[in-house]
Design an enzyme around this catalytic site. Structure first.
Site, short mmCIF file in Angstrom:
data_model
loop_
_atom_site.label_atom_id
_atom_site.label_comp_id
_atom_site.label_asym_id
_atom_site.label_seq_id
_atom_site.Cartn_x
_atom_site.Cartn_y
_atom_site.Cartn_z
N HIS A 57 0.79 -1.28 0.20
CA HIS A 57 -0.14 -0.15 0.20
C HIS A 57 0.59 1.31 -0.21
O HIS A 57 0.45 2.21 -0.31
CB HIS A 57 -0.87 0.08 1.35
CG HIS A 57 -1.98 -1.20 1.12
ND1 HIS A 57 -3.22 -0.60 0.85
CD2 HIS A 57 -2.07 -2.31 1.35
CE1 HIS A 57 -3.89 -1.66 0.67
NE2 HIS A 57 -3.34 -2.76 0.99
N ASP A 117 3.48 9.33 -0.74
CA ASP A 117 2.47 8.77 -0.44
C ASP A 117 2.19 7.59 -1.42
O ASP A 117 2.19 7.79 -2.67
CB ASP A 117 1.14 9.66 -0.48
CG ASP A 117 0.09 9.38 0.68
OD1 ASP A 117 0.11 8.25 1.13
OD2 ASP A 117 -0.54 10.19 0.95
P1 ADQ Z 1 -2.98 6.17 4.75
O1 ADQ Z 1 -1.42 6.72 4.90
O2 ADQ Z 1 -3.87 6.05 6.07
O3 ADQ Z 1 -2.98 4.88 4.00
P2 ADQ Z 1 -4.88 7.66 2.72
O4 ADQ Z 1 -4.85 7.03 1.57
O5 ADQ Z 1 -5.03 8.95 2.68
O6 ADQ Z 1 -3.59 7.35 3.91
O7 ADQ Z 1 -6.08 6.91 3.69
C1 ADQ Z 1 -6.53 7.56 4.94
C2 ADQ Z 1 -7.98 7.13 5.12
O8 ADQ Z 1 -8.26 7.30 6.49
C3 ADQ Z 1 -9.06 7.69 4.23
O9 ADQ Z 1 -10.02 6.85 3.98
C4 ADQ Z 1 -9.30 9.10 5.06
O10 ADQ Z 1 -10.87 9.30 4.86
C5 ADQ Z 1 -9.47 8.40 6.37
N1 ADQ Z 1 -9.00 9.57 7.27
C6 ADQ Z 1 -7.85 10.02 7.52
N2 ADQ Z 1 -7.91 11.16 8.34
C7 ADQ Z 1 -9.16 11.01 9.03
C8 ADQ Z 1 -9.74 11.75 9.91
N3 ADQ Z 1 -9.26 12.67 10.68
N4 ADQ Z 1 -10.99 11.42 10.42
C9 ADQ Z 1 -11.81 10.19 9.63
N5 ADQ Z 1 -11.16 9.56 8.63
C10 ADQ Z 1 -9.77 9.94 8.42
C11 ADQ Z 1 -2.23 3.86 3.30
C12 ADQ Z 1 -1.11 4.58 2.41
C13 ADQ Z 1 -1.75 5.31 1.22
C14 ADQ Z 1 -3.02 4.46 0.78
C15 ADQ Z 1 -3.75 3.65 1.49
C16 ADQ Z 1 -4.72 2.69 0.98
O11 ADQ Z 1 -0.26 5.46 3.16
O12 ADQ Z 1 -0.91 5.98 0.47
O13 ADQ Z 1 -3.70 5.29 -0.25
O14 ADQ Z 1 -2.97 2.93 2.38
O15 ADQ Z 1 -3.75 1.83 0.17
#
Ligand code: ADQ
Length: 459
Positions: A158, A366
């Site tokens: 991921h 990311d």
């Molecule tokens: P993350 O690094 O956690 O994931 P991201 O892809 O942005 O990053 O996903 C975060 C998820 O958590 C999103 O669905 C978002 O809505 C939720 N989230 C974030 N902050 C929040 C908050 N304050 N309140 C509620 N929900 C929140 C890892 C990798 C990424 C990759 C994903 C999926 O680092 O690059 O996209 O896995 O593969």
């Protein structure tokens, strides 16, 4: 039909009815796959025991069977807080300055992967497809092969895959990468991370990569390809149309009192570029005196990985930086940054995204970034907002109509905010339509189908 066995560090347990809050996109997508394939989701329960027993807790929620194990405190320290989050996470996000190389982390990582292998193996039938997720469990496939498992096994990463020159700073890097060759399919988020992997294989392992994605090292051949993850578009649109989302949107709009909202939503993590984002926003305020009092940044960032020191440090530095910027520019009736350290449910988030004219998604690195895609999916088609996106997020390869920025450059961030504020509606709609088509089409179901097809040998 084969069953699908999903293995990840944690199992996203659906919340019991009445507790509210929907699951995240990944959990929804994997749950749907597990229902379709009548599979099983295996992982750590999140609980800590005195001594590892290998006891498995079985549960079933909403048609999805899960099996979880507890870990010892030493396992959690060395494997999870240690090797996964203090060694691999920073290194794979190009932060060798933060990566800690401690032999006990490496041995804890191996030990926990062995424990996963030992406990999950008896649950796997000969026809099952096995799908392992993320950097916590890279050697698990090899561990299962050593125990005689001959099933098709796939691995999806991921997060980014670092350039070979960085990866070679990891002690025993060869051993880690060689263990990946035990899989039948290896999936990356983007062609860029795939290329870095192929480059490592050719430079460091003397392997050979074919144009069709086959990677050969010695007598092993693996299929390696990019499978960009998407959001559950349908579920997110439903969340955005819910009464709760409309309420959240109205609440934020009302409190904005005619000002533009710029939104940021991230886990509090150094890879997300929050300090650089605040500095870029500060530069915008400095250079655009006419905008003071007319907009604000709402940054939602719940703390994560609190047991790792660098995460405490970033929290402190952001508290200080947001305080300083607010102290510098605030008026009695206006603060430039609303900095909120809590998580919100998906409906609330969807409502906040819709109320925001601009989203600042500026990670330094990311794997993909789902927030960028959620922001697009939540917009009003008649009056959509503008996505400012880091060129170093995997999502930038798909969302080419965002305003792409270099997140390290204050000026770039500042210029993009200025441009977004002045952008004519026709341009906003044109850009949004192109991005929305991609987010809708290349959603999480598309991602999962493509990966599983490859795992079945059809891809
Ligand atoms: P993350 O690094 O956690 O994931 P991201 O892809 O942005 O990053 O996903 C975060 C998820 O958590 C999103 O669905 C978002 O809505 C939720 N989230 C974030 N902050 C929040 C908050 N304050 N309140 C509620 N929900 C929140 C890892 C990798 C990424 C990759 C994903 C999926 O680092 O690059 O996209 O896995 O593969």
């Amino acid at each position: 039909m084969s069953r699908l066995i999903v293995i990840s560090n944690r199992v996203a347990a659906p919340k019991p009815e009445g507790e509210g809050g929907a699951q995240g996109g990944l959990a929804v997508a994997l749950s749907a796959a597990l229902r379709e394939y009548k599979g099983l989701w295996f992982g750590w329960s999140g609980r800590v025991t005195d001594a590892f027993t290998g006891h498995i807790d079985f549960a079933r929620h909403d048609g999805v069977a899960s099996a979880t194990i507890d870990l010892e405190a030493q396992d959690v320290d060395e494997y999870y807080n240690g090797y996964a989050n203090r060694t691999l996470w920073p290194l794979f996000h190009y932060r060798i300055d933060l990566a800690e190389y401690d032999r006990s982390f490496g041995s804890g990582y191996e030990r926990v992967n062995e424990r996963f292998a030992e406990t999950v193996q008896p649950l796997i039938d000969p026809d099952d497809l096995v799908w392992i997720h993320d950097y916590h469990l890279i050697p698990l496939g090899a561990q299962l092969r050593e125990r005689g498992l001959r099933n098709r096994i796939g691995f999806f990463l991921h997060i980014p895959w670092p350039p070979a020159r960085l990866l070679t700073s990891l002690p025993a890097h060869e051993r880690l990468v060689l263990s990946l060759l035990a899989y039948d399919v290896i999936g990356f988020q983007t062609p860029e991370w795939l290329e870095s992997f192929q480059n490592y294989v050719e430079r460091e392992l003397g392997g050979h990569c074919e144009a069709d994605g086959t990677v050969h090292v010695g007598d092993r051949s693996v299929h390696a390809a990019a499978y960009p993850i998407g959001i559950d578009y349908k579920e997110f649109q439903e969340a955005a149309a819910s009464a709760q989302a409309r309420e959240a949107c109205a609440r934020l709009t009302e409190s904005a009192a005619g000002r533009h909202t710029i939104i940021g939503v991230d886990r509090l993590d150094y890879s997300k570029g929050l300090a650089e984002r605040f500095e870029g926003y500060r530069r915008f305020l400095e250079d655009n005196g006419d905008c003071l009092g007319k907009l604000f940044l709402l940054q939602i960032a719940p703390p994560s990985r609190g047991e790792v020191h660098t995460y405490e440090a970033i929290r402190e530095s952001l508290d200080e930086l947001s305080g300083r910027i607010n102290g510098e520019f605030a008026e009695v009736d206006w603060v430039p940054i609303r900095y909120v350290n809590q998580g919100y449910g998906r409906e609330d988030l969807a409502g906040f995204y819709r109320a925001a004219k601009i989203a600042l998604v500026t990670p330094l690195r990311d794997g993909m970034n789902l927030v960028a895609k959620e922001y697009v999916a939540a917009q009003d088609p008649e009056d959509p907002g503008i996505l400012i996106l880091s060129r170093f997020a995997g999502a930038a390869l798909q969302l080419k109509d965002a305003l792409l920025v270099n997140p390290y450059s204050k000026e770039d961030i500042s210029d993009a905010i200025r441009r977004a504020i002045a952008m004519p509606k026709e341009e906003r709609i044109r850009r949004w339509r192109a991005m929305n088509a991609c987010v809708a089409e290349e959603d999480v179901v598309w991602w999962r189908r493509n990966f599983v097809a490859a795992l079945e040998g059809r891809g």
